[in-house]
Design an enzyme around this catalytic site. Structure first.
Site, PDB file in Angstrom:
ATOM      1  N   TYR A   9       1.596  44.096  54.129  1.00 20.59           N
ATOM      2  CA  TYR A   9       2.299  44.417  55.375  1.00 20.59           C
ATOM      3  C   TYR A   9       2.614  43.121  56.095  1.00 20.59           C
ATOM      4  CZ  TYR A   9       3.185  46.296  60.075  1.00 20.59           C
ATOM      5  OH  TYR A   9       3.743  46.614  61.288  1.00 20.59           O
ATOM      6  N   ASP A  22       1.033  34.997  54.660  1.00 20.49           N
ATOM      7  CA  ASP A  22       0.878  35.747  55.901  1.00 20.49           C
ATOM      8  C   ASP A  22      -0.620  35.926  56.132  1.00 20.49           C
ATOM      9  OD1 ASP A  22       0.780  37.495  57.986  1.00 20.49           O
ATOM     10  OD2 ASP A  22       2.229  38.919  57.169  1.00 20.49           O
ATOM     11  N   LYS A  78      -3.243  38.251  65.458  1.00 16.19           N
ATOM     12  CA  LYS A  78      -4.572  38.851  65.624  1.00 16.19           C
ATOM     13  C   LYS A  78      -5.615  37.857  66.196  1.00 16.19           C
ATOM     14  CE  LYS A  78      -3.422  42.793  62.897  1.00 16.19           C
ATOM     15  NZ  LYS A  78      -2.472  42.755  61.797  1.00 16.19           N
TER      16      LYS A  78
HETATM   17  C1  LIG Z   1      -0.937  42.896  61.792  1.00 12.05           C
HETATM   18  C2  LIG Z   1      -0.140  42.171  60.786  1.00 12.05           C
HETATM   19  C3  LIG Z   1       1.200  41.815  61.012  1.00 12.05           C
HETATM   20  C4  LIG Z   1       1.943  42.237  62.233  1.00 12.05           C
HETATM   21  O1  LIG Z   1       1.406  41.691  63.397  1.00 12.05           O
HETATM   22  P1  LIG Z   1       1.755  42.385  64.811  1.00 12.05           P
HETATM   23  O2  LIG Z   1       1.068  41.509  65.804  1.00 12.05           O
HETATM   24  O3  LIG Z   1       1.220  43.767  64.730  1.00 12.05           O
HETATM   25  O4  LIG Z   1       3.226  42.353  64.938  1.00 12.05           O
HETATM   26  C5  LIG Z   1       1.837  41.050  60.070  1.00 12.05           C
HETATM   27  N1  LIG Z   1       1.212  40.662  58.945  1.00 12.05           N
HETATM   28  C6  LIG Z   1      -0.053  40.984  58.686  1.00 12.05           C
HETATM   29  C7  LIG Z   1      -0.716  40.488  57.439  1.00 12.05           C
HETATM   30  C8  LIG Z   1      -0.772  41.763  59.595  1.00 12.05           C
HETATM   31  O5  LIG Z   1      -2.034  42.101  59.315  1.00 12.05           O
END
Ligand SMILES: *Cc1c(COP(=O)(O)O)cnc(C)c1O
Length: 424
Positions: free
Chosen positions: A143, A238, A267
């Site tokens: 994601y 990511d 996060k």
């Molecule tokens: C949570 C998450 C996102 C998105 O971050 P938001 O602050 O919710 O927009 C993107 N990549 C990864 C790996 C995530 O865990």
């Protein structure tokens, strides 16, 4: 007691689509309605009916110190006294930028945004700007936030057959994303050989943790680093979840010894305030406006309150703190494991737990590393587990595919309380 929650959820549905501002909060497919949380402290949250829960969702990861950490609170309180947005240069983001660049071995520069989604959006734009190419390879099960080009279904994308996983995404955008399976080296090689001249970047969660905890072999990450170099394709890690959580402060990239061209954070980096960041090699980061041709901006970017929250959080994360957090999580996972095997004549004994540092995941199969390997009944199986734990005052993220998060607040005392609640 539940009545109050149900009533609030009914009202919420009148004013808010689905009653929530982010879909996974809606308890869709579960029996209960969402708990409305009034407050949190340490490892606990309390709903508006006054019931408390040991929180293993922790705002989906950011709260690595727990709710209302005293030191963070103190810093935030003094930051409030100075004002909460300037839209101008300020020393707070400079302090955090320097702190991170000096400690994370593969980044030269960093830019702050407001979410993980924004960070990924910017990273992809830099990759396209740097290479002059358009297509992106992503992996099924990773994601990357809710930008159009990342909401694409698996098994799609090659030669103009892409299908979006959301309505409202144009065919042209969908066709720029190619989705491959995690761990599929042959698939990546074939794709790069055929389409390498069109591909700007490969993006991956080096520790995929948004569709379960799909721990990759280090060799796969190393392989991606090598093939991307060969084809003039940027590698984007990511690390919105794994950053500042896995392998200590330096995140999964350093833990695996695989250094991407660009990395995205979110996060934990804001400690529970809205922060995201894109960082990486100077040659790529300097493509950003105002010195480079890749535009990127934000009214509230590097918001001073959020910067102070992030700094105060990250400052507490010493190597010793990480060791302690990993050990605490291990004890909690062991306790859950024992309970799964024995509780109610083995009602949940088909489950076991996967753990990586302070993350864990309930799943009924071992060595799951890609989406096709996830048991097909995972959501049905999750319902009774989730409802049983919720009843006992143990709060998991309300979806089978979400991982559990531990924080520094999940200490020995909380472990004792967890035992009591589990076996009650
Ligand atoms: C949570 C998450 C996102 C998105 O971050 P938001 O602050 O919710 O927009 C993107 N990549 C990864 C790996 C995530 O865990």
């Amino acid at each position: 007691m539940t009545d109050k929650q149900t009533k609030l959820f009914e009202q919420a549905n009148e004013f808010i689509p689905g009653g929530v501002h982010s879909p996974v909060r809606s308890f869709k497919g579960l029996k209960s309605t969402p708990r409305f949380i009034e407050k949190g402290k340490g490892a606990y949250i309390t709903d508006v009916s006054g019931k408390d829960y040991i929180d293993f969702c922790m705002s989906f990861g950011p709260l690595i110190l727990g709710h209302q950490d005293e030191d963070v609170k103190e810093e935030l309180t003094s930051a409030l006294d100075r004002g909460w947005s300037f839209g101008a240069s300020e020393p707070y983001s400079l302090e955090l930028s320097r702190y991170l660049v000096e400690r994370i071995c593969f980044i030269d520069k960093i830019r702050f945004v407001n979410s993980g989604t924004e960070a990924v959006m910017t990273a992809l734009r830099i990759a396209r700007g740097a290479t002059g190419k358009d297509k992106i390879i992503k992996f099924n099960g990773c994601y990357h936030g809710h930008i159009d080009s990342m909401l694409i279904k698996a098994g799609s994308g090659l030669a103009g057959t892409a299908e979006a996983s959301s309505a409202g995404i144009s065919k042209n955008v969908a066709n720029e994303t190619i989705v491959l399976e995690l761990g599929d080296e042959a698939g990546v090689t074939e794709c790069l050989e055929k389409h390498g001249h069109e591909i700007a970047a490969i993006i991956i969660e080096p520790l995929p943790a948004n569709n379960g905890l799909l721990i990759q072999h280090k060799e796969f990450l190393t392989f991606l680093r090598e093939v991307t170099k060969k084809h003039n394709v940027l590698l984007i890690h990511d690390e919105v979840i794994s950053g500042f959580r896995i392998g200590g402060f330096q995140g999964m990239s350093c833990h695996a010894g695989v250094f991407p061209d660009l990395v995205t954070y979110g996060k934990v980096i804001g400690g529970g305030l809205p922060v995201g960041a894109v960082a990486g090699k100077r040659e790529y980061m300097d493509l950003l406006a105002p010195i480079g041709p890749v535009y990127q901006a934000g009214t509230l970017s590097a918001n001073p309150l959020a910067m102070v929250g992030g700094m105060a959080t990250l400052k507490k994360m010493t190597p010793a703190a990480y060791d302690k957090l990993r050990e605490q999580t291990k004890s909690i996972v062991e306790e859950f494991g024992k309970w799964l095997r024995e509780y109610n004549n083995g009602e949940f004994s088909h489950y076991h737990l996967v753990q990586k540092d302070s993350l864990f995941w309930f799943v009924s199969k071992e060595n799951v590393r890609s989406i096709p390997e996830i048991p097909s009944k995972i959501s049905e199986q999750f319902l009774p587990l989730f409802e049983t734990l919720l009843e006992k005052g143990i709060y998991l993220a309300p979806n089978a595919y979400e991982v559990g998060f531990c924080s520094f607040s999940h200490d020995e005392k909380v472990l004792e309380d967890l035992k009591k609640r589990l076996w009650s």
